[in-house]
Structure formats: C-alpha cells, structure tokens
Design an enzyme around this catalytic site. Structure first.
Site, PDB file in Angstrom:
ATOM      1  N   HIS A 178      -3.767  -5.132   0.527  1.00 40.29           N
ATOM      2  CA  HIS A 178      -3.145  -5.653   1.751  1.00 40.29           C
ATOM      3  C   HIS A 178      -3.206  -7.184   1.781  1.00 40.29           C
ATOM      4  CE1 HIS A 178      -2.559  -1.852   3.943  1.00 40.29           C
ATOM      5  NE2 HIS A 178      -3.603  -1.459   3.234  1.00 40.29           N
TER       6      HIS A 178
ATOM      7  N   GLU B 224      -1.560  -9.171   3.434  1.00 41.42           N
ATOM      8  CA  GLU B 224      -1.321  -9.724   4.776  1.00 41.42           C
ATOM      9  C   GLU B 224      -2.602 -10.151   5.468  1.00 41.42           C
ATOM     10  OE1 GLU B 224      -0.971  -6.585   3.921  1.00 41.42           O
ATOM     11  OE2 GLU B 224      -1.452  -5.165   5.521  1.00 41.42           O
TER      12      GLU B 224
ATOM     13  N   CYS C 183       0.824  -1.204   0.000  1.00 40.75           N
ATOM     14  CA  CYS C 183       0.000   0.000   0.000  1.00 40.75           C
ATOM     15  C   CYS C 183       0.864   1.262   0.000  1.00 40.75           C
ATOM     16  CB  CYS C 183      -1.020  -0.029   1.123  1.00 40.75           C
ATOM     17  SG  CYS C 183      -2.429   1.002   0.689  1.00 40.75           S
TER      18      CYS C 183
END
Ligand code: GLN
Length: 535
Positions: free
Chosen positions: A511, A513, A385
């Site tokens: 994102h 993650e 990001c």
C-alpha cells in the site's frame, strides 16, 4: 531526560470540524520551527484498535510501519509531518481498560478498589507520556470526540492532571470550535463557542488557544467577544477559515493568522525573530491554486460511496497531482455498476484508472472489466493490493487463456488459483501465518517501471493482506510477458507486476498510499499521474 512539552487538542460544538487536520497542522508548524514533535490520538471508543471496524462505519484503517491498524486521522499526522507513527501513538479506551483489568486480575493493585480516577487516568497519562520518543520536544495529543461526550471525560481529566504533573509551563490546551452562520439573521454566532469553552472549564481546563472554524472572515468585534467570554486573549483566538481547494492549505493559513507565534509564546519557547522553514507550505498552496494541467482519474472500488474508505488513496493521488502541477478530477465508480455493456461508456474519457485494495466479499467482475479496458486501450492503470490481484486474474484469463482463473479468496475450487493463501500453495513452508501487516523490505528489479519510479532497488512499503501471487504460475506469466518487477526480500513473493508495451500498467501488493505526503509525494503516484497527462 529533558522535559517534553504537551499540547492537547480538543474539539467542541460538533464533530467533523477538522480536529485531525488542525492537530497535524500544529505539528507541521512546530516542525517548521525546528522542533521534534510526536503526535498521538486518543480515541474514546471501546474498540482496542480500528482493525475490526468496518470501512462503512469508520473509513479506512491506517496502517503504520509496525503494523498497527489505526484510526484514519493518524494518516494525516504522517502526511503533514515527518513523524513516524507506531502502535503507541494510538490510544483507545479499550486498550486502557484492557490493561487496567489485566493488572487488577494479576493483583497489581494490591486489593485496592480500582477506579476511573486515579487508575484509568494514570494509565492514560502513562500511555500519553510513553508515546513521545527520547528526543521529542513537543508532544501533540488529539482527544477524539466532542467536549461534553461521556466517553471522553476520563481523557480530558487525564489531560487536566498534566498541569500539575508536568508543570503549567509545559502543557497547553488548544480547543477547536465552530462559529456557525445563522442564515435568517445573516450573522455569525459565537454562543456555541462560549458554551463549549464553559464545558471545558467545568472539567478544569482553561484553553490557551481557540481555533474557530468559520465559513468566512472573523472580524475584530467577534474576536473581542469570544475573548471576553472565554478568557482567551484576543491574539490567541484564531480563525480557522474553511478552505476551498485542499486541506494542505491549512498550515500556511494558520501561520498567516499568527498561530505559529502564539503556539511558541504559550509554550514558553522563543518566538521573536524565530527562523522558520514554512515556505514549503506556502509554495504548496501556490502549486495547488495554479495548476498547469488537469487529469481525470477513475477510482473503481467497492466502498466508493464512502468518503473516507479510500482516504489515503485519494490523498496520495492528490500528492501525485501536486508533483506534476496537475489538478485532478477524481471520478469514483462503484465497481458493481460496471458490466460488459457499459464499461467503455463509463471509462471512455478518463485519463487513468486505479483499483484500490479491499477484501472481496462480492464479485470482482466490475474491477476485472476495468482492468481489461485499461490494458487493451493503453489507459494508465494502477492496481493496489486487491487491485494487483485483479490484474493478475485478468491477465491469466484473457492473455494466458486460463479460463476461470481466480483468487481462492473468491473461488476456493478454482482450477487456476493464480492468487491464493500461502498455505494453499505447493512447496511453501509458511510458519508465519498468512497475514502480512506493516512494513516489509523488498527488492525492485532493474529495468522496470517500478525501478524508474523509485530509482533504487531496496524499498520498504506497508502491507495489509493475506492473499499472494501464486509462484506456481510465475513462469507461465513471464512467458506471456507479464513483468514481475518486485519481490519480497526474504521469501521471493511477487510484490509487483507490470504490463508490457503499456504507458503505465502497474500493480503492487503493498500500500504505497500510506507513505505519500504532500511535501514528499510517493514516486509511484507521481509517475502514475505523469503518465496520465496528455502530450
Ligand atoms: N483481500 C486481499 C488479501 O487479503 C486484498 C487485501 C487488500 O487489498 N488490502 O490479500
């Protein structure tokens, strides 16, 4: 509708005992027995959601597919289990009161005096029930805070009401407590556990299972004593031994201590000779304990001193490590401490660098220098990001020669707004507003690193951002060989960039993650860690 069984997980003595991990592990064990579970967190704070909370106070906001900005514990629920969470899995006091007050204003209560019991507790129960899906067998509800706190009383009261509401056979209470060691006496003490259970019983809740957090082994005498004082059978007093290496050791540890069986038994589900699929957790422990390689990863960011601000990033890195039989050494570097004179000294012996997301309150000089260092020295680099946006700015300045190129978030008058809000970009019709939150589909371009990682062209990832790559500069970047490797499906926005001739230089606007699990590591984290291993 079939009847759902409920497990309420509360915590006693003090916070930070790992209630979120305990709840998630319970979910993993029950999924391993073939049950469809739901996981919900109730938070006693007044905030309506975690979106407005500073990462300095509360760690990261965890983003779900439907764009809920939730407490970071929900991340653990998704990491440990197969459940897909949404807004309804995060309940706060703020949401509950907001709804009850809205209904009162609209006259829904027909002139009655609106009270904590039954109106607030009814609304809590309604929300807890609707957090389970149609096919849910068991719904696990974690009650935030510590038993004895004023704020959590309405939630515990609502949980107690479940006993008569759904029937004693369909609800159990798991309580996590602490058994501390008093150094001077060299003895473990059970008194805090006794008192915490007393507090719970005052509200009318008798725990069925106790998880006792302890920095060592618990002997039978201690179990006997806890059982005697708390009315919890000895076999349901389970020690929750502090693990040394990883939180992902916990499901296997709990299973080995007998928790799976006792959960099934208390839930009145078949437990003798039940076939489980828990080997995956034991295999994971094996991998964690016996790595073949090591790798040193620098995470360069603004909120680095806070353990939980980049929680999902650290977890996803670890998953990438497990997938490559690699133990990671993560060095957390405060980006403001990096300058031109020390950057090579600070980063000289790392195997990979990651710049995570964040809003830009201050300068990004440290991030820019780290990106440049990684690009020029061919150190594997992963930008997430804001991390990707910094990659774009660095490339514009140092490769395209656009001095002073910037993101308009940092410099609204930059002559080269290579990253900007959509509404600032020429020819863009942006009716949807600038915040992109939650899951979006995008297309991965074949022949790129991203495609090699995902091995497919259609992906869905989660977002939380306002600023975008400015397509006005796209051709210039491509001429300078920056690879555009992913675009949004509907409006052709750049979602990912890659450096040419580099072992791994990938930046993504989304994102990844938030979608990585220890059992299913995210392909990008897996590939990033692989690229950091010395040949
Ligand atoms: N502040 C940047 C934006 O809004 C980056 C956000 C992030 O990293 N999540 O676009």
């Amino acid at each position: 509708m079939k009847s759902v069984k409920f497990i309420f997980v509360s915590g006693g003595v003090c916070s930070s005992l790992g209630k979120g991990i305990a709840s998630s592990s319970i979910g993993a064990l029950l999924e391993g027995c073939g049950y469809k579970i739901a996981m919900t967190k109730v938070d006693p704070y007044i905030n309506v959601d975690a979106g407005t909370m500073s990462p300095y106070q509360h760690g990261e906001a965890y983003i779900t597919d439907d764009g809920a900005e939730t407490d970071l514990d929900l991340g653990n629920y998704e990491r440990f289990t197969k459940t897909l969470l949404s807004k309804k899995n995060s309940i706060t006091t703020g949401q509950v009161y907001k709804e009850v007050i809205r209904r009162e204003r609209e006259g829904d209560y027909q002139g009655k005096c609106v009270q904590v019991i039954p109106h607030i507790t009814d609304e809590i129960r309604k929300r807890i029930k609707s957090s389970a899906d149609k096919d849910t067998d068991i719904s696990i509800v974690e009650i935030g805070g510590t038993v004895g706190d004023i704020e959590s009383i309405p939630f515990l009261e609502a949980a107690r009401q479940f006993i008569t509401d759904v029937g004693r056979d369909n609800v159990i209470f798991v309580h996590l407590t602490l058994v501390p060691k008093i150094t001077a006496a060299d003895e473990f003490k059970t008194k805090p556990t006794q008192h915490s259970v007393q507090k719970l019983r005052e509200i009318g809740i008798q725990p069925d299972i106790l998880l006792c957090r302890i920095d060592g082994e618990m002997d039978q005498m201690m179990k006997k004593k806890i059982s005697l004082f708390t009315n919890v059978e000895e076999e349901a007093v389970i020690e929750s031994v502090t693990v040394s290496l990883s939180i992902y050791e916990i499901p296997a540890l709990y299973d080995a201590k007998g928790l799976t069986k006792i959960l099934l038994k208390k839930l009145r589900l078949p437990y003798e000779g039940v076939k489980t699929n828990l080997k995956i957790w034991y295999d994971l422990v094996d991998k964690i304990k016996n790595p073949k390689y090591t790798s040193k990863i620098a995470v360069v960011g603004k909120y680095i001193e806070l353990q939980d601000a980049y929680k999902s990033i650290y977890e996803a890195l670890d998953h990438g490590g497990h997938a490559n039989s690699t133990r990671l050494e993560i060095v957390k570097i405060q980006s403001d401490n990096i300058n031109e004179n020390n950057v090579s000294e600070i980063l000289k012996d790392v195997d990979g660098i990651l710049v995570p997301g964040g809003s830009v309150e201050k300068g990004i000089e440290g991030e820019l220098l780290s990106v440049k260092y990684a690009r020029e020295n061919k150190i594997p680099f992963f930008g997430i990001c804001l991390g990707m946006q910094v990659m774009v700015i660095e490339y514009a300045r140092n490769v395209l020669g656009l001095k002073d190129a910037n993101s308009t978030e940092l410099e609204s008058k930059t002559p080269y707004p290579v990253v900007s809000l959509l509404e600032e970009q020429e020819g863009v019709d942006n009716k949807g507003g600038s915040m992109r939150l939650g899951a979006y589909d995008s297309t991965v371009i074949e022949g790129t690193k991203l495609h090699a990682a995902y091995n497919k062209t259609k992906i869905s990832e989660r977002h939380r951002r306002r600023y975008e790559f400015n397509n006005k500069f796209k051709e210039d970047f491509e001429k300078a060989r920056l690879v555009i490797s992913c675009k949004t499906e509907e409006d052709n926005l750049v979602e990912a960039v890659e450096w040419p001739d580099h072992p791994f230089g990938v930046g993504v606007q989304f994102h990844p993650e938030f979608k990585s699990k220890p059992i299913e590591p995210h392909p990008l984290f897996k590939m990033f860690i692989k690229s950091t291993l010395k040949k």
